[in-house]
Design a protein around this motif. Structure first.
Motif, mmCIF file in Angstrom:
data_model
loop_
_atom_site.group_PDB
_atom_site.id
_atom_site.type_symbol
_atom_site.label_atom_id
_atom_site.label_comp_id
_atom_site.label_asym_id
_atom_site.label_seq_id
_atom_site.Cartn_x
_atom_site.Cartn_y
_atom_site.Cartn_z
ATOM 1 N N MET A 1 57.986 103.555 72.351
ATOM 2 C CA MET A 1 57.787 102.443 73.287
ATOM 3 C C MET A 1 56.291 102.164 73.424
ATOM 4 S SD MET A 1 58.793 102.094 77.331
ATOM 5 C CE MET A 1 60.548 102.159 77.023
ATOM 6 N N SER A 2 55.919 100.882 73.374
ATOM 7 C CA SER A 2 54.529 100.488 73.511
ATOM 8 C C SER A 2 54.290 99.820 74.859
ATOM 9 C CB SER A 2 54.150 99.524 72.384
ATOM 10 O OG SER A 2 54.250 100.162 71.128
ATOM 11 N N HIS A 3 53.089 99.998 75.360
ATOM 12 C CA HIS A 3 52.673 99.413 76.629
ATOM 13 C C HIS A 3 51.964 98.096 76.329
ATOM 14 C CE1 HIS A 3 49.775 99.818 80.332
ATOM 15 N NE2 HIS A 3 50.602 98.793 80.454
ATOM 16 N N ILE A 4 52.512 96.982 76.798
ATOM 17 C CA ILE A 4 51.927 95.659 76.571
ATOM 18 C C ILE A 4 51.461 95.080 77.894
ATOM 19 C CG2 ILE A 4 52.357 93.301 75.779
ATOM 20 C CD1 ILE A 4 54.368 94.432 73.800
ATOM 21 N N TYR A 5 50.198 94.685 77.947
ATOM 22 C CA TYR A 5 49.619 94.093 79.153
ATOM 23 C C TYR A 5 49.492 92.586 78.924
ATOM 24 C CZ TYR A 5 46.702 93.727 83.344
ATOM 25 O OH TYR A 5 46.201 93.413 84.600
ATOM 26 N N ILE A 6 50.123 91.798 79.788
ATOM 27 C CA ILE A 6 50.122 90.341 79.647
ATOM 28 C C ILE A 6 49.187 89.728 80.676
ATOM 29 C CG2 ILE A 6 51.526 88.257 79.789
ATOM 30 C CD1 ILE A 6 53.915 89.969 78.900
ATOM 31 N N TYR A 7 48.273 88.895 80.210
ATOM 32 C CA TYR A 7 47.305 88.256 81.093
ATOM 33 C C TYR A 7 47.067 86.816 80.641
ATOM 34 C CZ TYR A 7 43.895 88.970 77.340
ATOM 35 O OH TYR A 7 43.235 88.921 76.135
ATOM 36 N N SER A 8 46.400 86.033 81.482
ATOM 37 C CA SER A 8 46.216 84.602 81.221
ATOM 38 C C SER A 8 44.734 84.242 81.273
ATOM 39 C CB SER A 8 46.987 83.778 82.259
ATOM 40 O OG SER A 8 48.378 84.053 82.196
ATOM 41 N N PRO A 9 44.054 84.205 80.117
ATOM 42 C CA PRO A 9 42.624 83.915 80.109
ATOM 43 C C PRO A 9 42.262 82.441 79.941
ATOM 44 C CG PRO A 9 43.284 84.617 77.940
ATOM 45 C CD PRO A 9 44.527 84.636 78.782
ATOM 46 N N SER A 10 43.266 81.588 79.768
ATOM 47 C CA SER A 10 42.983 80.190 79.427
ATOM 48 C C SER A 10 43.692 79.228 80.379
ATOM 49 C CB SER A 10 43.382 79.931 77.966
ATOM 50 O OG SER A 10 42.662 80.777 77.084
ATOM 51 N N SER A 11 44.598 78.431 79.856
ATOM 52 C CA SER A 11 45.297 77.445 80.686
ATOM 53 C C SER A 11 46.361 78.092 81.570
ATOM 54 C CB SER A 11 45.959 76.388 79.799
ATOM 55 O OG SER A 11 44.998 75.498 79.282
ATOM 56 N N ALA A 12 46.690 77.381 82.643
ATOM 57 C CA ALA A 12 47.733 77.850 83.548
ATOM 58 C C ALA A 12 49.092 77.836 82.860
ATOM 59 C CB ALA A 12 47.775 76.970 84.790
ATOM 60 N N VAL A 13 49.930 78.778 83.219
ATOM 61 C CA VAL A 13 51.301 78.827 82.705
ATOM 62 C C VAL A 13 52.135 77.830 83.495
ATOM 63 C CG1 VAL A 13 53.362 80.256 82.436
ATOM 64 C CG2 VAL A 13 51.092 81.229 82.008
ATOM 65 N N ARG A 14 52.486 76.718 82.872
ATOM 66 C CA ARG A 14 53.334 75.717 83.541
ATOM 67 C C ARG A 14 54.814 75.994 83.286
ATOM 68 N NH1 ARG A 14 49.397 74.522 86.812
ATOM 69 N NH2 ARG A 14 47.778 73.138 85.990
ATOM 70 N N ASP A 15 55.131 76.452 82.082
ATOM 71 C CA ASP A 15 56.522 76.738 81.738
ATOM 72 C C ASP A 15 56.831 78.188 82.101
ATOM 73 O OD1 ASP A 15 59.048 76.986 80.696
ATOM 74 O OD2 ASP A 15 58.573 76.064 78.762
ATOM 75 N N LYS A 16 57.121 78.392 83.369
ATOM 76 C CA LYS A 16 57.364 79.760 83.844
ATOM 77 C C LYS A 16 58.667 80.330 83.304
ATOM 78 C CE LYS A 16 54.525 79.389 88.000
ATOM 79 N NZ LYS A 16 53.894 78.130 87.573
ATOM 80 N N ALA A 17 59.627 79.464 82.985
ATOM 81 C CA ALA A 17 60.877 79.941 82.403
ATOM 82 C C ALA A 17 60.613 80.568 81.037
ATOM 83 C CB ALA A 17 61.887 78.801 82.281
#
Length: 308
Positions: A1-17
């Motif tokens: 199992m790998s540990h994945i860190y998700i982050y947002s360095p650019s545009s806003a996430v509009r499609d949250k689905a």
């Protein structure tokens, strides 16, 4: 199992689905997913103001994750280049964290390569790729898994027949073999925005890969011309073009198309220019180690970039 860190360095996430689908898909594939507290933040068109996004990048570097993966591209990283935590990111990479993304992520990749020489990965993002409404592409997932597991050694593709004829015209063998070249590049528009800045890598004898989306062929030609006139393409051992898609042809074009651009660029430079790389804003995309030494081989219509 790998540990994945998700982050947002650019545009806003509009499609949250799509974002939620992407997170769930990664979990289904067996990964431990950690989501940055500001991954869904919004400030105008950005995923938080500049300070918020710099802090998110720093948290990704400090996470100890196997992979730091962007939620999406868009725009925003060029605003942050002077303030990025370069030492922290480089240390994280040395300790095993793989930073991956595409599109606007090109700015971070190039800046990090220019400042420290650290290797990052051009590859998928959470929403567009893992969070697509249909089943994510098998090749994309397999390449991502190879990168996570450290098994990736290269990628291959079939070049168009026009490329094979072009290479045949260049040499009797009709092939190409380039050794010990730094692989670098990414999104063409973002890369051109770095020309003349401290964050543009000074790569000589490299293999430059490029892609873009929503850009008409004449705009692509204009940006490639900038790279030619700046001497950047002429200093490379090869240029490899990925996907350039989601644009609309115009009646004004009168037959002018993407192949016209490729043919024109080839006529301007001695550097070989190949096409068909499965990378860009398309479902089937490979993983590419930006800043890594690679070998490029083309025989007849079979191309391989190898770094193993």
């Amino acid at each position: 199992m790998s540990h994945i860190y998700i982050y947002s360095p650019s545009s806003a996430v509009r499609d949250k689905a799509a974002f939620r689908r992407g997170v769930k898909r990664l979990q289904t594939l067996g990964h431990e997913v950690e989501v940055d507290p500001d991954a869904l933040s919004s400030h105008m068109r950005f995923a938080g103001d500049d300070a918020t996004r710099v802090a998110a990048i720093a948290r990704a570097a400090a996470s100890g994750a196997d992979v730091a993966l962007t939620s999406r591209g868009g725009y925003g990283l060029t605003r942050l280049l002077k303030d990025l935590p370069y030492k922290a990111m480089t240390k994280a990479i040395q300790q095993g964290t793989q930073f991956a993304g595409l599109s606007d992520f090109t700015a971070l990749q190039c800046a990090l390569l220019a400042k420290t020489g650290a290797v990052t990965w051009a590859g998928p993002s959470v929403g567009e790729d893992f969070g697509c409404e249909s089943t994510p592409d098998d090749i994309m997932e397999a390449c991502f898994d190879d990168m996570v597991c450290g098994h990736g050694e290269g990628t291959g593709w079939t070049v168009p027949l026009s490329d094979a004829r072009y290479l045949q015209a260049r040499s009797k063998s009709g092939g190409l073999h380039i050794k010990d070249a730094t692989l670098w590049g990414g999104n063409l528009t973002v890369l051109c925005s770095l020309v003349g800045t401290p964050w543009m890598p000074d790569i000589k004898g490299g293999i430059l890969f490029l892609e873009d989306v929503n850009e008409h062929p004449y705009r692509i030609e204009r940006q490639l011309t900038q790279l030619i006139n700046a001497g950047i393409i002429g200093r490379q051992k090869a240029v490899v073009l990925g996907a350039f898609n989601r644009f609309k042809a115009s009646p004004h074009d009168k037959g002018y198309k993407l192949q016209t651009v490729v043919d024109w660029v080839r006529a301007q430079v001695k550097t070989p220019v190949l096409t068909g790389l499965p990378f860009g804003h398309v479902a089937t995309k490979v993983m590419l180690p930006v800043g890594h030494k690679v070998e490029l081989m083309v025989q007849e219509r079979q191309a391989l970039i190898f770094w193993g």
